[in-house]
Motif scaffolding. Sequence first.
Motif, PDB file in Angstrom:
ATOM      1  N   ASN A 172      -0.575 -12.114   0.932  1.00 14.55           N
ATOM      2  CA  ASN A 172      -0.505 -10.305   1.178  1.00 14.55           C
ATOM      3  C   ASN A 172       0.004  -9.925  -0.330  1.00 14.55           C
ATOM      4  O   ASN A 172      -0.603  -8.840  -0.810  1.00 14.55           O
ATOM      5  CB  ASN A 172       0.226 -10.045   2.152  1.00 14.55           C
ATOM      6  CG  ASN A 172      -0.213 -10.235   3.686  1.00 14.55           C
ATOM      7  OD1 ASN A 172      -1.379 -10.138   3.663  1.00 14.55           O
ATOM      8  ND2 ASN A 172       0.633 -10.408   4.418  1.00 14.55           N
ATOM      9  N   GLU A 175      -2.680 -10.222  -2.834  1.00 12.74           N
ATOM     10  CA  GLU A 175      -3.451  -9.436  -2.652  1.00 12.74           C
ATOM     11  C   GLU A 175      -3.204  -7.986  -3.469  1.00 12.74           C
ATOM     12  O   GLU A 175      -4.088  -7.341  -3.902  1.00 12.74           O
ATOM     13  CB  GLU A 175      -4.009  -9.270  -1.239  1.00 12.74           C
ATOM     14  CG  GLU A 175      -5.169  -8.357  -0.954  1.00 12.74           C
ATOM     15  CD  GLU A 175      -5.632  -8.240   0.550  1.00 12.74           C
ATOM     16  OE1 GLU A 175      -6.570  -7.504   0.724  1.00 12.74           O
ATOM     17  OE2 GLU A 175      -4.791  -9.094   1.410  1.00 12.74           O
ATOM     18  N   LYS A 176      -1.973  -7.819  -3.032  1.00  8.29           N
ATOM     19  CA  LYS A 176      -1.302  -6.452  -3.631  1.00  8.29           C
ATOM     20  C   LYS A 176      -1.397  -6.472  -5.131  1.00  8.29           C
ATOM     21  O   LYS A 176      -1.797  -5.298  -5.815  1.00  8.29           O
ATOM     22  CB  LYS A 176       0.116  -6.317  -3.027  1.00  8.29           C
ATOM     23  CG  LYS A 176       0.191  -5.909  -1.625  1.00  8.29           C
ATOM     24  CD  LYS A 176       1.573  -5.659  -1.246  1.00  8.29           C
ATOM     25  CE  LYS A 176       1.565  -5.374   0.283  1.00  8.29           C
ATOM     26  NZ  LYS A 176       3.099  -5.176   0.760  1.00  8.29           N
ATOM     27  N   MET A 178      -3.258  -8.288  -7.014  1.00  6.91           N
ATOM     28  CA  MET A 178      -4.498  -8.280  -7.495  1.00  6.91           C
ATOM     29  C   MET A 178      -5.237  -6.788  -7.440  1.00  6.91           C
ATOM     30  O   MET A 178      -5.984  -6.543  -8.295  1.00  6.91           O
ATOM     31  CB  MET A 178      -5.600  -9.136  -6.725  1.00  6.91           C
ATOM     32  CG  MET A 178      -5.386 -10.760  -7.097  1.00  6.91           C
ATOM     33  SD  MET A 178      -5.656 -11.332  -8.693  1.00  6.91           S
ATOM     34  CE  MET A 178      -7.211 -11.096  -8.760  1.00  6.91           C
ATOM     35  N   LYS A 179      -4.928  -6.132  -6.335  1.00  7.15           N
ATOM     36  CA  LYS A 179      -5.276  -4.901  -6.063  1.00  7.15           C
ATOM     37  C   LYS A 179      -4.640  -3.705  -7.515  1.00  7.15           C
ATOM     38  O   LYS A 179      -5.445  -2.960  -7.788  1.00  7.15           O
ATOM     39  CB  LYS A 179      -4.983  -4.254  -4.923  1.00  7.15           C
ATOM     40  CG  LYS A 179      -5.807  -4.821  -3.722  1.00  7.15           C
ATOM     41  CD  LYS A 179      -5.445  -4.052  -2.605  1.00  7.15           C
ATOM     42  CE  LYS A 179      -6.284  -4.722  -1.329  1.00  7.15           C
ATOM     43  NZ  LYS A 179      -6.044  -4.064   0.204  1.00  7.15           N
ATOM     44  N   ILE A 180      -3.403  -3.838  -7.588  1.00  5.16           N
ATOM     45  CA  ILE A 180      -2.783  -3.330  -8.626  1.00  5.16           C
ATOM     46  C   ILE A 180      -3.715  -3.646 -10.001  1.00  5.16           C
ATOM     47  O   ILE A 180      -3.752  -2.491 -10.568  1.00  5.16           O
ATOM     48  CB  ILE A 180      -1.158  -3.558  -8.677  1.00  5.16           C
ATOM     49  CG1 ILE A 180      -0.632  -2.924  -7.497  1.00  5.16           C
ATOM     50  CG2 ILE A 180      -0.736  -3.005  -9.940  1.00  5.16           C
ATOM     51  CD1 ILE A 180       0.885  -3.461  -7.358  1.00  5.16           C
ATOM     52  N   ILE A 182      -6.385  -4.617 -10.564  1.00  2.47           N
ATOM     53  CA  ILE A 182      -7.781  -3.927 -10.588  1.00  2.47           C
ATOM     54  C   ILE A 182      -7.891  -2.644 -10.746  1.00  2.47           C
ATOM     55  O   ILE A 182      -8.642  -2.134 -11.509  1.00  2.47           O
ATOM     56  CB  ILE A 182      -8.642  -4.524  -9.252  1.00  2.47           C
ATOM     57  CG1 ILE A 182      -8.826  -5.901  -9.120  1.00  2.47           C
ATOM     58  CG2 ILE A 182      -9.893  -3.783  -9.052  1.00  2.47           C
ATOM     59  CD1 ILE A 182      -9.365  -6.629  -7.848  1.00  2.47           C
ATOM     60  N   SER A 183      -6.736  -1.961  -9.905  1.00  2.77           N
ATOM     61  CA  SER A 183      -6.711  -0.506 -10.385  1.00  2.77           C
ATOM     62  C   SER A 183      -6.451   0.032 -11.805  1.00  2.77           C
ATOM     63  O   SER A 183      -7.002   0.895 -12.227  1.00  2.77           O
ATOM     64  CB  SER A 183      -5.684   0.035  -9.328  1.00  2.77           C
ATOM     65  OG  SER A 183      -4.530  -0.409  -9.440  1.00  2.77           O
ATOM     66  N   SER A 184      -5.500  -0.937 -12.330  1.00  2.00           N
ATOM     67  CA  SER A 184      -5.302  -0.470 -13.669  1.00  2.00           C
ATOM     68  C   SER A 184      -6.317  -0.853 -14.794  1.00  2.00           C
ATOM     69  O   SER A 184      -6.506   0.038 -15.512  1.00  2.00           O
ATOM     70  CB  SER A 184      -4.044  -1.530 -14.155  1.00  2.00           C
ATOM     71  OG  SER A 184      -4.147  -2.680 -14.044  1.00  2.00           O
TER      72      SER A 184
END
Length: 338
Positions: A172, A175-176, A178-180, A182-184
């Motif tokens: 988890n 994943e967080k 990686m999402k951060i 990807i968003s940046s």
Amino acid sequence: DFTEMMRALGYPRIISMENFHTPNFMLVSEVLLWLVKRYEPHSDIPGDVDTEQDRVFFIKAVAQFMATKAHIRLNTKRLYQADGHAVKELLKVTSLLYGAMNTQGGEPAQLPEEDSSKFKFDLGSKIADLKAARQLASEITSKGAVLYDLLGKEVELREARTESIARPLEINEAEKVMKIAISSVLEEVQKTKDMLNNVALDEASLEAKIEKRKLELERSQKRLQTLQSVRPAFMDEYEKIEKQLEKQYSTYLEKFRNLTYMEQLLDDQRRTEQEMFEEAANMLRLIQNRLKEEEQHLLKSGGNDDSDIEIQEDEGSDSEGDLQVTRHRIGTEALLQG
């Protein structure tokens, strides 16, 4: 001291300090080469000193040789001067050889054959290697300092590293993260796209302005051509007045020249009249002076005549009226003669 040491070492030529009052590079090079051969008979140093480049190479080779073999640091600038300052540098090598000769009982100090063969090198081929070695030495020093600083922080970073390694990996959290990330990255991509769009808009606006300026320039050029082709209404009158002005100017020049000439003639005439008047005045003054002198002379002669007349009156021959007539006649004749 230098001359005595060289004589004791067995230098074949007599050296005096007067040889170094002026720069004498040939003597300095000869002494240096002899000292190097005396120190190391198998040394390979070129003795060509004909050109400036050869001299510089010779001085550098000797200085490098003495620095590596004898650990003597020579000042190359003073050696190149080849005057009294060069003697101080030569004295370093001669004192070393002289001291070695004294300690070994007068025999020349020689190194073993193994050492001499070990230190043989070609100076021309090793200069590039020497520069590379110096650069590597400086890089090693800087990298060693950085490594020392990092090793000093190893005690503090070791615990954090062991904790991060021992901690189990959670999906988890990964994943967080990686999402951060990807968003940046997506935000950066969007910013880049916006900047590209802005660049395109700026480019379009600039092209529109360029086209507008081109159209204005074409209109201005056409207007200029039309103005140049159209003849003004007052041009005929202007040309006519210009021709009249040329005629008037030529007339003015002619009258001005005539007036100047007449003024010059008038000045000459006045000058001539003035000279004639001065000459007449001088002549008149001379005549007046001459008349005054003659009048005085007549007055003197008239006094003598009066005495004669008075004598005759006493005798009773003439009257008083005759005497006046005679005086008047005598004065008139004197004036006429004058």
